[in-house]
Write a protein that holds these residues in place. Structure first.
Motif, PDB file in Angstrom:
ATOM      1  N   ASP A 150     -19.201  -8.935  26.520  1.00  0.00           N
ATOM      2  CA  ASP A 150     -18.679 -10.032  27.341  1.00  0.00           C
ATOM      3  C   ASP A 150     -18.336 -11.221  26.456  1.00  0.00           C
ATOM      4  OD1 ASP A 150     -20.985 -11.640  26.900  1.00  0.00           O
ATOM      5  OD2 ASP A 150     -21.999 -10.735  28.604  1.00  0.00           O
ATOM      6  N   LEU A 151     -17.735 -12.254  27.059  1.00  0.00           N
ATOM      7  CA  LEU A 151     -17.290 -13.408  26.277  1.00  0.00           C
ATOM      8  C   LEU A 151     -18.455 -14.176  25.679  1.00  0.00           C
ATOM      9  CD1 LEU A 151     -14.273 -14.916  28.245  1.00  0.00           C
ATOM     10  CD2 LEU A 151     -14.242 -13.703  26.063  1.00  0.00           C
ATOM     11  N   ALA A 194     -10.997 -12.281  24.942  1.00  0.00           N
ATOM     12  CA  ALA A 194     -12.006 -11.979  23.931  1.00  0.00           C
ATOM     13  C   ALA A 194     -11.425 -12.087  22.526  1.00  0.00           C
ATOM     14  CB  ALA A 194     -12.589 -10.584  24.168  1.00  0.00           C
ATOM     15  N   ASP A 197     -10.951 -15.612  21.161  1.00  0.00           N
ATOM     16  CA  ASP A 197     -12.138 -16.352  20.761  1.00  0.00           C
ATOM     17  C   ASP A 197     -12.936 -15.688  19.642  1.00  0.00           C
ATOM     18  OD1 ASP A 197     -11.500 -18.235  22.615  1.00  0.00           O
ATOM     19  OD2 ASP A 197     -13.038 -17.692  24.080  1.00  0.00           O
TER      20      ASP A 197
END
Length: 281
Positions: A150-151, A194, A197
């Protein structure tokens, strides 16, 4: 070795996993002989790295160090694949056993960057454990593949690298694990967020879509210049109602889709260069 050409595609095969039972899927490779045969077939089809979970004599997930060591040895003797051991094991394995996986001396290890709801279970990766495993991989010269569900885990990777520096070999390779019930969606939008980042230090990344998200994630990854992880750990059907017959079948599909994107499967030697393993010789 010189830099790997940009049109090369790293295909990692994850042939077994820890969730599917042999009774439910007889074609799943769970014995050492089956795993070695699968590895050879997948290397011939275009895979350059293998992500390994092992099973015991009753086909149950295990982190038995003797079996792990024998598996690494057999795969290195039988193939040129980069051998990556899962440090996740099954969701029920204790943290202490998962740290000992590196004693089997793989080329690479998975390193999940946080705790994730995993269906009805919890895949536990507390921050102190993540830090200990990462430092151990640096000390042992084992190249980690940072698995991000996940982020929040994308941002945790930034935090880890800022605190402890680069991995063994100096390269940062990431795998986005998408479509797990409890993790980020297996969609193009989630993948783009994703990748946006990822730490600036990231040198390569791949993606895998679980279950029905497999093809969507594969196409999204290729469109963003990423690499692919495929295998029966992640998907058991080619399409609705059509079961996967072998892991090599999934590797071959990835090769064919990659060719449409004008990507050529990477050799194991090119994978070693991509991942920084050449720098550890």
């Amino acid at each position: 070795m010189s830099a790997v050409p940009a049109d090369r595609l790293l295909i990692t095969v994850a042939p077994t996993g820890a969730e599917t039972t042999k009774a439910d899927c007889p074609q799943l490779p769970t014995t050492l002989e089956e795993l070695v045969a699968t590895a050879k077939e997948c290397e011939a089809a275009g895979a350059a790295m293998i992500h390994v979970h092992i099973r015991d004599d009753e086909h149950r997930p295990t982190l038995d160090l003797g079996r792990l060591t024998d598996t690494v040895t057999a795969l290195k003797e039988s193939t040129d694949l980069v051998v990556q051991l899962s440090t996740g094991g099954s969701v029920h394995d204790p943290l202490e056993s998962r740290l000992k996986v590196l004693d089997a001396e793989p080329d690479s290890c998975s390193l999940t960057m946080g705790t994730t709801n995993f269906g009805d279970d919890v895949f536990l990766n507390p921050w102190p454990f993540v830090c200990e495993l990462y430092q151990l991989s640096q000390d042992r010269g084992v190249v980690p593949e940072f698995e991000l569900f996940d982020l929040g885990q994308v941002h945790a990777l930034n935090r880890l690298l800022e605190r402890y520096g680069l991995p063994a070999g100096g390269k940062v390779h990431v795998d986005l694990v998408m479509g797990v019930p409890g993790g980020m969606n297996g969609t193009t939008d989630a993948l783009v967020a994703a990748v946006r980042d990822l730490p600036a230090a990231t040198t390569s990344w791949s993606a895998t879509g679980i279950g029905r998200s497999t093809l969507a994630v594969m196409l999204a990854s290729l469109s963003k210049g990423g690499h692919l992880r495929v295998g029966m750990e992640d998907v058991l059907t080619l399409s609705r109602g059509v079961p996967v017959e072998s892991n090599a079948q999934l590797v071959q599909r990835a090769v064919e889709v990659g060719q449409l994107a004008q990507r050529t499967p990477m050799t194991p030697d090119e994978a070693r260069s991509l991942l920084g393993l050449d720098n550890l010789r």
